[in-house]
Scaffold this motif. Structure first.
Motif, PDB file in Angstrom:
ATOM      1  N   LEU A  67       0.832  -1.207   0.000  1.00  0.00           N
ATOM      2  CA  LEU A  67       0.000   0.000   0.000  1.00  0.00           C
ATOM      3  C   LEU A  67       0.866   1.257   0.000  1.00  0.00           C
ATOM      4  CD1 LEU A  67      -2.769   1.354   0.223  1.00  0.00           C
ATOM      5  CD2 LEU A  67      -2.598   1.111   2.716  1.00  0.00           C
ATOM      6  N   ALA A  68       1.927   1.245   0.813  1.00  0.00           N
ATOM      7  CA  ALA A  68       2.828   2.403   0.871  1.00  0.00           C
ATOM      8  C   ALA A  68       3.530   2.618  -0.460  1.00  0.00           C
ATOM      9  CB  ALA A  68       3.855   2.201   1.981  1.00  0.00           C
ATOM     10  N   GLN A  69       3.882   1.528  -1.142  1.00  0.00           N
ATOM     11  CA  GLN A  69       4.540   1.651  -2.444  1.00  0.00           C
ATOM     12  C   GLN A  69       3.592   2.254  -3.475  1.00  0.00           C
ATOM     13  OE1 GLN A  69       5.780  -2.435  -2.975  1.00  0.00           O
ATOM     14  NE2 GLN A  69       7.830  -2.042  -2.150  1.00  0.00           N
ATOM     15  N   MET A  70       2.331   1.867  -3.403  1.00  0.00           N
ATOM     16  CA  MET A  70       1.341   2.447  -4.319  1.00  0.00           C
ATOM     17  C   MET A  70       1.155   3.942  -4.059  1.00  0.00           C
ATOM     18  SD  MET A  70      -1.552  -0.561  -4.319  1.00  0.00           S
ATOM     19  CE  MET A  70      -2.738   0.531  -5.105  1.00  0.00           C
ATOM     20  N   LEU A  71       1.028   4.295  -2.788  1.00  0.00           N
ATOM     21  CA  LEU A  71       0.841   5.693  -2.437  1.00  0.00           C
ATOM     22  C   LEU A  71       2.099   6.509  -2.711  1.00  0.00           C
ATOM     23  CD1 LEU A  71      -1.116   5.264   0.922  1.00  0.00           C
ATOM     24  CD2 LEU A  71      -2.042   5.970  -1.289  1.00  0.00           C
ATOM     25  N   GLY A  72       3.259   5.826  -2.624  1.00  0.00           N
ATOM     26  CA  GLY A  72       4.527   6.514  -2.840  1.00  0.00           C
ATOM     27  C   GLY A  72       4.697   7.040  -4.252  1.00  0.00           C
ATOM     28  N   ARG A  73       3.960   6.465  -5.192  1.00  0.00           N
ATOM     29  CA  ARG A  73       4.048   6.966  -6.561  1.00  0.00           C
ATOM     30  C   ARG A  73       3.434   8.362  -6.675  1.00  0.00           C
ATOM     31  NH1 ARG A  73       1.799   1.617  -7.584  1.00  0.00           N
ATOM     32  NH2 ARG A  73       3.497   0.152  -7.979  1.00  0.00           N
ATOM     33  N   GLU A  74       2.528   8.672  -5.769  1.00  0.00           N
ATOM     34  CA  GLU A  74       1.863   9.972  -5.797  1.00  0.00           C
ATOM     35  C   GLU A  74       2.395  10.910  -4.699  1.00  0.00           C
ATOM     36  OE1 GLU A  74      -0.152  10.697  -8.190  1.00  0.00           O
ATOM     37  OE2 GLU A  74      -0.203   8.658  -9.018  1.00  0.00           O
ATOM     38  N   ILE A  75       2.668  10.322  -3.533  1.00  0.00           N
ATOM     39  CA  ILE A  75       3.139  11.123  -2.396  1.00  0.00           C
ATOM     40  C   ILE A  75       4.481  10.553  -1.939  1.00  0.00           C
ATOM     41  CG2 ILE A  75       2.589  11.990  -0.095  1.00  0.00           C
ATOM     42  CD1 ILE A  75      -0.352  11.317  -0.695  1.00  0.00           C
ATOM     43  N   ARG A  76       5.550  11.278  -2.183  1.00  0.00           N
ATOM     44  CA  ARG A  76       6.900  10.762  -1.941  1.00  0.00           C
ATOM     45  C   ARG A  76       7.147  10.410  -0.479  1.00  0.00           C
ATOM     46  NH1 ARG A  76      11.401  14.497  -4.476  1.00  0.00           N
ATOM     47  NH2 ARG A  76      12.626  12.765  -3.646  1.00  0.00           N
ATOM     48  N   ALA A  77       6.420  11.037   0.425  1.00  0.00           N
ATOM     49  CA  ALA A  77       6.644  10.776   1.852  1.00  0.00           C
ATOM     50  C   ALA A  77       6.420   9.309   2.214  1.00  0.00           C
ATOM     51  CB  ALA A  77       5.720  11.666   2.686  1.00  0.00           C
ATOM     52  N   PHE A  78       5.570   8.629   1.458  1.00  0.00           N
ATOM     53  CA  PHE A  78       5.287   7.222   1.764  1.00  0.00           C
ATOM     54  C   PHE A  78       6.445   6.299   1.395  1.00  0.00           C
ATOM     55  CE2 PHE A  78       0.927   8.820   1.850  1.00  0.00           C
ATOM     56  CZ  PHE A  78       0.416   8.142   2.945  1.00  0.00           C
ATOM     57  N   ASN A  79       7.404   6.792   0.617  1.00  0.00           N
ATOM     58  CA  ASN A  79       8.550   5.966   0.241  1.00  0.00           C
ATOM     59  C   ASN A  79       9.431   5.616   1.436  1.00  0.00           C
ATOM     60  OD1 ASN A  79       7.917   5.862  -2.516  1.00  0.00           O
ATOM     61  ND2 ASN A  79       8.898   7.840  -2.900  1.00  0.00           N
ATOM     62  N   VAL A  80       9.253   6.345   2.547  1.00  0.00           N
ATOM     63  CA  VAL A  80      10.046   6.064   3.741  1.00  0.00           C
ATOM     64  C   VAL A  80       9.770   4.659   4.271  1.00  0.00           C
ATOM     65  CG1 VAL A  80       8.364   6.955   5.414  1.00  0.00           C
ATOM     66  CG2 VAL A  80      10.805   7.073   5.929  1.00  0.00           C
ATOM     67  N   PHE A  81       8.579   4.123   3.964  1.00  0.00           N
ATOM     68  CA  PHE A  81       8.241   2.782   4.439  1.00  0.00           C
ATOM     69  C   PHE A  81       8.997   1.684   3.685  1.00  0.00           C
ATOM     70  CE2 PHE A  81       4.553   5.294   5.744  1.00  0.00           C
ATOM     71  CZ  PHE A  81       4.470   4.930   7.073  1.00  0.00           C
ATOM     72  N   GLY A  82       9.732   2.080   2.670  1.00  0.00           N
ATOM     73  CA  GLY A  82      10.570   1.103   1.966  1.00  0.00           C
ATOM     74  C   GLY A  82      11.816   0.736   2.749  1.00  0.00           C
ATOM     75  N   TYR A  83      12.172   1.543   3.745  1.00  0.00           N
ATOM     76  CA  TYR A  83      13.360   1.273   4.555  1.00  0.00           C
ATOM     77  C   TYR A  83      13.076   0.147   5.543  1.00  0.00           C
ATOM     78  CZ  TYR A  83      15.367   5.607   2.755  1.00  0.00           C
ATOM     79  OH  TYR A  83      15.871   6.579   1.939  1.00  0.00           O
ATOM     80  N   ILE A  84      13.937  -0.846   5.526  1.00  0.00           N
ATOM     81  CA  ILE A  84      13.771  -2.003   6.414  1.00  0.00           C
ATOM     82  C   ILE A  84      13.833  -1.582   7.880  1.00  0.00           C
ATOM     83  CG2 ILE A  84      14.889  -4.132   7.199  1.00  0.00           C
ATOM     84  CD1 ILE A  84      15.631  -4.701   4.314  1.00  0.00           C
ATOM     85  N   THR A  85      14.724  -0.662   8.193  1.00  0.00           N
ATOM     86  CA  THR A  85      14.895  -0.254   9.594  1.00  0.00           C
ATOM     87  C   THR A  85      13.613   0.335  10.171  1.00  0.00           C
ATOM     88  OG1 THR A  85      15.862   1.782   8.700  1.00  0.00           O
ATOM     89  CG2 THR A  85      17.392   0.097   9.505  1.00  0.00           C
ATOM     90  N   LEU A  86      12.943   1.196   9.403  1.00  0.00           N
ATOM     91  CA  LEU A  86      11.700   1.793   9.893  1.00  0.00           C
ATOM     92  C   LEU A  86      10.623   0.730  10.048  1.00  0.00           C
ATOM     93  CD1 LEU A  86       9.892   4.169  10.642  1.00  0.00           C
ATOM     94  CD2 LEU A  86       9.399   4.474   8.200  1.00  0.00           C
ATOM     95  N   ARG A  87      10.501  -0.129   9.059  1.00  0.00           N
ATOM     96  CA  ARG A  87       9.474  -1.169   9.145  1.00  0.00           C
ATOM     97  C   ARG A  87       9.760  -2.134  10.287  1.00  0.00           C
ATOM     98  NH1 ARG A  87       9.339  -4.486   4.874  1.00  0.00           N
ATOM     99  NH2 ARG A  87      11.116  -3.604   3.751  1.00  0.00           N
ATOM    100  N   ALA A  88      11.046  -2.346  10.607  1.00  0.00           N
ATOM    101  CA  ALA A  88      11.391  -3.217  11.735  1.00  0.00           C
ATOM    102  C   ALA A  88      10.914  -2.611  13.050  1.00  0.00           C
ATOM    103  CB  ALA A  88      12.898  -3.446  11.778  1.00  0.00           C
TER     104      ALA A  88
END
Length: 361
Positions: free
Chosen positions: A5-26
């Motif tokens: 979901l974050a990857q989909m939203l990240g295409r429109e809102i760059r702030a959601f790309n932060v969820f791609g980081y493993i450390t944050l998701r951990a």
């Protein structure tokens, strides 16, 4: 799911790309599993109590344990629910390692659940027979080992890494890898199960070892870090950090209810599953020997049982007052919480020693 979901939203809102980081998701996975444990735990304990799913206590054990009779058990199901939901929420579901670890954990949990159910619901003190339990553990472990062996792309992914030596790695080949993986997964599972005999004794070392393995997973999954530290690069292994974080959060949440005096015990459903989880993660990141070091408490507890049984059969004499080892120290006069905390301290030192192998090569 949330990653997609974050990857989909990240295409429109760059702030959601932060969820791609493993450390944050951990971090979020750990907190999510902790929250699930806190929210579901009390209700689960009430249900287990209402259904009279209580722990049986050995007559030949320490007399202080008699008051534990009837304490709800099978609480390990809470840990598995928290781990599974959290991993599905924050993990990359296209990653094969995530599915191998999750399904292996749940498979061993299912074996433990049947064993516990027969003991506490059907009032069968033997539960699942030792032969049947080992058979089903072997089936799950062998499937995981075969899948990992025949889905590897590089020879380094099937080598046995020797700690403290940068250039020493023993080629195992597919067959050797399967054999090693099988024994590590099954052995780790049963070792944690044997250790789970006092309030909080098994869960905290599991959290510590699992957290340390997440560091190895992160390094192995990063080509730059793996090359710098002399470890094999295993593409996709970094995603196991999410699973390990979920296990840590679920374990700490369970410890809230399992700390002395325990409101609930994890039972085989939790102990067998968590031990298998540690084993399969160690196999994937090629750190079986390091697992042996960091899980030294689990190893010693298992060896105490083996030595006790062998000595009694061969000589008719016992080495320890009672096995596993934690009961020996209880009978020597240590209080239960003293044994638990001291074993935690030992595990912490061993985990730090295991982590030192990242750099001391």
């Amino acid at each position: 799911m949330l990653l997609e979901l974050a990857q989909m939203l990240g295409r429109e809102i760059r702030a959601f790309n932060v969820f791609g980081y493993i450390t944050l998701r951990a971090v979020l996975a750990c907190l999510t599993a902790l929250a699930i444990s806190f929210l579901v735990g009390p209700a689960m304990i009430r249900k287990l109590t209402a259904y009279k799913i209580g722990q049986a206590v050995r007559d030949d054990g320490p007399q202080t344990h008699l008051i534990k009779a009837g304490t709800p058990t099978m609480g390990g199901a809470l840990i598995l629910v928290a781990i599974a939901v959290t991993t599905l929420l924050w993990g990359d579901l296209s990653n094969r390692f995530v599915w191998v670890v999750l399904l292996t954990t749940l498979g061993f949990g299912a074996v433990g659940w049947v064993d516990d159910y027969r003991k506490v619901v059907h009032r069968n003190p033997k539960g699942l027979s030792a032969r049947a339990k080992f058979f089903w553990q072997s089936v799950v472990a062998m499937v995981a080992a075969l899948f990992l062996a025949y889905s590897t792309n590089l020879p380094a992914q099937t080598e046995l890494i020797v700690p403290f030596f940068k250039t020493v790695a023993i080629p195992l080949g597919a067959i050797g890898f399967v054999v090693l993986a099988f024994f590590v997964i099954v052995g780790s599972s049963n070792a944690v199960n044997l250790t789970d005999g006092l309030d909080g004794l098994a869960i905290m070392p599991t959290v510590m070892v699992g957290t340390a393995l997440s560091v190895f997973a992160y390094v192995a999954g990063n080509a730059v870090f793996a090359k710098y530290l002399g470890l094999p690069h295993i593409p996709g292994a970094g995603e196991l950090v999410i699973f390990c974080a979920a296990m840590a959060g679920a374990g700490l949440g369970f410890l809230w209810f399992n700390a002395y005096p325990a409101e609930v015990f994890m039972g085989d459903v939790g102990a067998l599953a968590l031990g298998a989880a540690l084993g399969v993660v160690a196999v994937i990141v090629r750190q079986e020997v390091v697992l042996l070091i960091m899980g030294g408490v689990f190893v010693i507890e298992t060896l105490s049982v083996v030595l006790q049984v062998a000595s009694f059969k061969l000589t008719g004499k016992r080495i320890f007052r009672m096995a596993p080892l934690h009961h020996h120290y209880e009978l020597k006069g240590w209080k239960e919480n003293q044994v638990v905390v001291r074993f935690w301290i030992i595990t912490m030192m061993l985990v730090l020693f295991g982590l030192s192998t990242l750099k001391l090569r």
